[in-house]
Write a protein that holds these residues in place. Sequence first.
Motif, PDB file in Angstrom:
ATOM      1  N   THR A   1      -6.526   9.581  -5.098  1.00  0.00           N
ATOM      2  CA  THR A   1      -6.208  10.097  -6.433  1.00  0.00           C
ATOM      3  C   THR A   1      -6.533  11.584  -6.494  1.00  0.00           C
ATOM      4  O   THR A   1      -5.767  12.371  -7.067  1.00  0.00           O
ATOM      5  CB  THR A   1      -6.991   9.332  -7.519  1.00  0.00           C
ATOM      6  OG1 THR A   1      -6.611   7.954  -7.478  1.00  0.00           O
ATOM      7  CG2 THR A   1      -6.708   9.889  -8.905  1.00  0.00           C
ATOM      8  N   GLY A   2      -7.655  11.965  -5.890  1.00  0.00           N
ATOM      9  CA  GLY A   2      -8.015  13.387  -5.826  1.00  0.00           C
ATOM     10  C   GLY A   2      -6.959  14.205  -5.111  1.00  0.00           C
ATOM     11  O   GLY A   2      -6.613  15.314  -5.542  1.00  0.00           O
ATOM     12  N   ILE A   3      -6.418  13.664  -4.031  1.00  0.00           N
ATOM     13  CA  ILE A   3      -5.357  14.359  -3.298  1.00  0.00           C
ATOM     14  C   ILE A   3      -4.112  14.500  -4.177  1.00  0.00           C
ATOM     15  O   ILE A   3      -3.482  15.563  -4.224  1.00  0.00           O
ATOM     16  CB  ILE A   3      -5.026  13.627  -1.979  1.00  0.00           C
ATOM     17  CG1 ILE A   3      -6.203  13.771  -1.011  1.00  0.00           C
ATOM     18  CG2 ILE A   3      -3.740  14.151  -1.363  1.00  0.00           C
ATOM     19  CD1 ILE A   3      -6.075  12.977   0.254  1.00  0.00           C
ATOM     20  N   LEU A   4      -3.775  13.431  -4.898  1.00  0.00           N
ATOM     21  CA  LEU A   4      -2.605  13.497  -5.778  1.00  0.00           C
ATOM     22  C   LEU A   4      -2.825  14.471  -6.934  1.00  0.00           C
ATOM     23  O   LEU A   4      -1.900  15.188  -7.341  1.00  0.00           O
ATOM     24  CB  LEU A   4      -2.253  12.109  -6.306  1.00  0.00           C
ATOM     25  CG  LEU A   4      -1.777  11.107  -5.251  1.00  0.00           C
ATOM     26  CD1 LEU A   4      -1.563   9.733  -5.875  1.00  0.00           C
ATOM     27  CD2 LEU A   4      -0.523  11.590  -4.558  1.00  0.00           C
TER      28      LEU A   4
ATOM     29  N   LEU B   1       2.061  16.239  -0.427  1.00  0.00           N
ATOM     30  CA  LEU B   1       0.848  15.436  -0.631  1.00  0.00           C
ATOM     31  C   LEU B   1       1.189  14.015  -1.054  1.00  0.00           C
ATOM     32  O   LEU B   1       0.538  13.058  -0.625  1.00  0.00           O
ATOM     33  CB  LEU B   1      -0.068  16.109  -1.660  1.00  0.00           C
ATOM     34  CG  LEU B   1      -0.707  17.419  -1.226  1.00  0.00           C
ATOM     35  CD1 LEU B   1      -1.519  18.028  -2.364  1.00  0.00           C
ATOM     36  CD2 LEU B   1      -1.576  17.228   0.007  1.00  0.00           C
ATOM     37  N   ASN B   2       2.212  13.862  -1.902  1.00  0.00           N
ATOM     38  CA  ASN B   2       2.643  12.517  -2.311  1.00  0.00           C
ATOM     39  C   ASN B   2       3.118  11.707  -1.108  1.00  0.00           C
ATOM     40  O   ASN B   2       2.756  10.531  -0.953  1.00  0.00           O
ATOM     41  CB  ASN B   2       3.757  12.601  -3.358  1.00  0.00           C
ATOM     42  CG  ASN B   2       3.261  13.091  -4.693  1.00  0.00           C
ATOM     43  OD1 ASN B   2       2.072  13.105  -4.970  1.00  0.00           O
ATOM     44  ND2 ASN B   2       4.184  13.516  -5.534  1.00  0.00           N
ATOM     45  N   LEU B   3       3.920  12.341  -0.261  1.00  0.00           N
ATOM     46  CA  LEU B   3       4.435  11.658   0.925  1.00  0.00           C
ATOM     47  C   LEU B   3       3.298  11.316   1.895  1.00  0.00           C
ATOM     48  O   LEU B   3       3.243  10.199   2.421  1.00  0.00           O
ATOM     49  CB  LEU B   3       5.485  12.523   1.623  1.00  0.00           C
ATOM     50  CG  LEU B   3       6.116  11.923   2.874  1.00  0.00           C
ATOM     51  CD1 LEU B   3       6.872  10.651   2.537  1.00  0.00           C
ATOM     52  CD2 LEU B   3       7.027  12.935   3.548  1.00  0.00           C
TER      53      LEU B   3
ATOM     54  N   LEU C   1      -1.549   5.520   3.333  1.00  0.00           N
ATOM     55  CA  LEU C   1      -1.923   4.183   2.861  1.00  0.00           C
ATOM     56  C   LEU C   1      -1.019   3.112   3.446  1.00  0.00           C
ATOM     57  O   LEU C   1      -1.480   1.998   3.722  1.00  0.00           O
ATOM     58  CB  LEU C   1      -1.930   4.141   1.333  1.00  0.00           C
ATOM     59  CG  LEU C   1      -3.115   4.869   0.709  1.00  0.00           C
ATOM     60  CD1 LEU C   1      -2.946   5.010  -0.787  1.00  0.00           C
ATOM     61  CD2 LEU C   1      -4.415   4.156   1.042  1.00  0.00           C
ATOM     62  N   GLY C   2       0.242   3.416   3.654  1.00  0.00           N
ATOM     63  CA  GLY C   2       1.138   2.449   4.279  1.00  0.00           C
ATOM     64  C   GLY C   2       0.702   2.104   5.694  1.00  0.00           C
ATOM     65  O   GLY C   2       0.704   0.945   6.099  1.00  0.00           O
ATOM     66  N   VAL C   3       0.293   3.110   6.445  1.00  0.00           N
ATOM     67  CA  VAL C   3      -0.081   2.916   7.849  1.00  0.00           C
ATOM     68  C   VAL C   3      -1.535   2.464   7.991  1.00  0.00           C
ATOM     69  O   VAL C   3      -1.848   1.627   8.843  1.00  0.00           O
ATOM     70  CB  VAL C   3       0.142   4.226   8.641  1.00  0.00           C
ATOM     71  CG1 VAL C   3      -0.458   4.156  10.021  1.00  0.00           C
ATOM     72  CG2 VAL C   3       1.618   4.542   8.734  1.00  0.00           C
TER      73      VAL C   3
ATOM     74  N   ALA D   1       0.840  -1.205   0.000  1.00  0.00           N
ATOM     75  CA  ALA D   1       0.000   0.000   0.000  1.00  0.00           C
ATOM     76  C   ALA D   1       0.872   1.252   0.000  1.00  0.00           C
ATOM     77  O   ALA D   1       0.544   2.249  -0.647  1.00  0.00           O
ATOM     78  CB  ALA D   1      -0.928   0.001   1.202  1.00  0.00           C
ATOM     79  N   TRP D   2       1.990   1.210   0.711  1.00  0.00           N
ATOM     80  CA  TRP D   2       2.892   2.361   0.747  1.00  0.00           C
ATOM     81  C   TRP D   2       3.550   2.577  -0.613  1.00  0.00           C
ATOM     82  O   TRP D   2       3.570   3.683  -1.126  1.00  0.00           O
ATOM     83  CB  TRP D   2       3.970   2.154   1.817  1.00  0.00           C
ATOM     84  CG  TRP D   2       5.029   3.205   1.780  1.00  0.00           C
ATOM     85  CD1 TRP D   2       4.941   4.479   2.264  1.00  0.00           C
ATOM     86  CD2 TRP D   2       6.325   3.084   1.192  1.00  0.00           C
ATOM     87  NE1 TRP D   2       6.114   5.152   2.018  1.00  0.00           N
ATOM     88  CE2 TRP D   2       6.995   4.316   1.363  1.00  0.00           C
ATOM     89  CE3 TRP D   2       6.999   2.046   0.556  1.00  0.00           C
ATOM     90  CZ2 TRP D   2       8.276   4.544   0.913  1.00  0.00           C
ATOM     91  CZ3 TRP D   2       8.287   2.278   0.112  1.00  0.00           C
ATOM     92  CH2 TRP D   2       8.909   3.514   0.292  1.00  0.00           C
ATOM     93  N   PHE D   3       4.062   1.507  -1.195  1.00  0.00           N
ATOM     94  CA  PHE D   3       4.825   1.633  -2.434  1.00  0.00           C
ATOM     95  C   PHE D   3       3.934   1.917  -3.643  1.00  0.00           C
ATOM     96  O   PHE D   3       4.228   2.782  -4.464  1.00  0.00           O
ATOM     97  CB  PHE D   3       5.657   0.368  -2.672  1.00  0.00           C
ATOM     98  CG  PHE D   3       6.581   0.482  -3.847  1.00  0.00           C
ATOM     99  CD1 PHE D   3       7.743   1.240  -3.755  1.00  0.00           C
ATOM    100  CD2 PHE D   3       6.295  -0.164  -5.032  1.00  0.00           C
ATOM    101  CE1 PHE D   3       8.600   1.353  -4.849  1.00  0.00           C
ATOM    102  CE2 PHE D   3       7.144  -0.062  -6.125  1.00  0.00           C
ATOM    103  CZ  PHE D   3       8.296   0.703  -6.028  1.00  0.00           C
TER     104      PHE D   3
END
Length: 185
Positions: free
Chosen positions: A94-97, A110-112, A118-120, A73-75
């Motif tokens: 996707t909206g955030i990106l 925002l990418n980070l 999603l990783g957590v 999920a993170w990658f």
Amino acid sequence: LPYGNTSPTGAFTHHNGASASSQASHQAYDNTEINTGSTSSENDFIKVKSDYYRQKFIEMRIENRKFSWNWSAWFFNVIWCFYRKMYKVGLFFTGILLLGLLLPEIEPILNLLTALSLGVLGNNFYMRYTEAALKKAESIPDLQRYTYLRKKGGISISAVGLFFVGLLLVGIMIGVITEFLSYMG
């Protein structure tokens, strides 16, 4: 019951549908029932890497945790959401990106944040998605339940492909609009 392995109370035990090695790794949880509100099997719903997700879900439920790291999920972040058929979560991130594309000064942040979120929280999102789908499946007549579970569960390579096609179309649209605005201005 035809759609899952449950105890007489309708609760999952940690070993339902798990391999022997998976069962051995969960000896600390013997006789622990996890009530998901469904009699359909999470393993049947998840399909790919079900042992991994069942282990994560059990740990999260027993320890009452919302956070559990998921490298995929993170990658892969939003791609992972579409792969796991969590379309609403995928569209949200996707909206955030896309917002980051419109605001280049905060795009790396925002990418980070998307990757870390999603990783957590990816396992939590997937657990809640799985539980909700299995619970809804209980109210669907038997003849339609299989189709519903097949549609909602498992993975979708085609959803990932459609995501990339959509991304390409949005990119083309942004390029055309940018060219048009530069031509007009």
